[in-house]
Design a protein around this motif. Sequence first.
Motif, mmCIF file in Angstrom:
data_model
loop_
_atom_site.group_PDB
_atom_site.id
_atom_site.type_symbol
_atom_site.label_atom_id
_atom_site.label_comp_id
_atom_site.label_asym_id
_atom_site.label_seq_id
_atom_site.Cartn_x
_atom_site.Cartn_y
_atom_site.Cartn_z
ATOM 1 N N ALA A 132 -24.458 145.312 -72.925
ATOM 2 C CA ALA A 132 -24.754 144.308 -72.919
ATOM 3 C C ALA A 132 -26.278 144.652 -71.014
ATOM 4 O O ALA A 132 -26.981 143.816 -71.315
ATOM 5 N N SER A 133 -25.490 144.882 -70.313
ATOM 6 C CA SER A 133 -26.034 145.955 -69.576
ATOM 7 C C SER A 133 -27.410 146.433 -69.708
ATOM 8 O O SER A 133 -28.782 146.456 -68.911
ATOM 9 N N LEU B 38 -28.447 141.413 -71.706
ATOM 10 C CA LEU B 38 -27.309 140.328 -72.280
ATOM 11 C C LEU B 38 -26.493 139.963 -71.834
ATOM 12 O O LEU B 38 -25.754 140.963 -71.057
ATOM 13 N N SER B 39 -25.558 139.115 -71.918
ATOM 14 C CA SER B 39 -24.318 139.012 -71.448
ATOM 15 C C SER B 39 -23.232 138.971 -72.077
ATOM 16 O O SER B 39 -23.378 139.630 -73.891
ATOM 17 N N ARG B 40 -21.805 139.471 -72.471
ATOM 18 C CA ARG B 40 -21.198 140.949 -73.036
ATOM 19 C C ARG B 40 -20.902 139.678 -73.953
ATOM 20 O O ARG B 40 -20.850 139.846 -75.043
ATOM 21 N N GLN B 41 -21.237 137.970 -74.293
ATOM 22 C CA GLN B 41 -21.070 136.978 -75.314
ATOM 23 C C GLN B 41 -21.470 136.803 -76.461
ATOM 24 O O GLN B 41 -21.874 137.305 -77.424
#
Length: 230
Positions: free
Chosen positions: A176-177, A181-184
């Motif tokens: 994600a990082s 992106l978001s974790r979702q």
Amino acid sequence: MHSAAAGFLEMGRFVGPATASDTPEVDVFRTLLDRSGLLLAGLDLQMCLVEASDEFVGQFGTSRESLIGSSFYELLHPGVHAPMRRQFTRLLEGRRERFVEHLAGVGPRRTVFTGEIAGIAVHSQCRELVGFVVLVNPEQTEPADAVVVDRNRILSEIGARILEGIAGGESTVCLASRLFLSRQGVEYHVGTMLKKLKAPNRAALVSRAYSLGVLTVGSWPPKVSPDFVK
């Protein structure tokens, strides 16, 4: 090695110099072709199919009329084209007489099946290379496990980067990082790939991706073949 492939290559030991009665190897292949249950096909030097058993035709889900004369590579998933070309080039150049290689083929309704392919060089009475014989040994899997994909493109660009990261051991947080992106968002793309490749978890996803040629063998960090990216 699958027992059928092993038996095929053992028979290949006798598909060599002309016999005492000067029977060419092509005649030996035709005898093999008549053997019930074997997925056998003959290829010319341009890798076009010239003969095929009924079992071979049925496995790839096409008609004999459309199969004969077509390129053998049209029956393979793009991810295995490169290693398959290397193997046949060795036969063509006389560096090998036979091989066994991993296979990812495209069957009925665009389903991808995996297995083994064995091949040998075919020579005339004068020892001139005239073509190749191949035997396909598909893995025995349940129909529900069949992967249905487009022959060329099955992953988005971001999906490919996530798959590479998973194969390299990255966590959801790291992915994600790195990919902003978001974790979702990462989990969404992972879930999509799990469904597409019929994999129950991330470990199986990576294994399936290597099996189908989506992830390039021998590459580190892991790399998705461009043939599979939209």
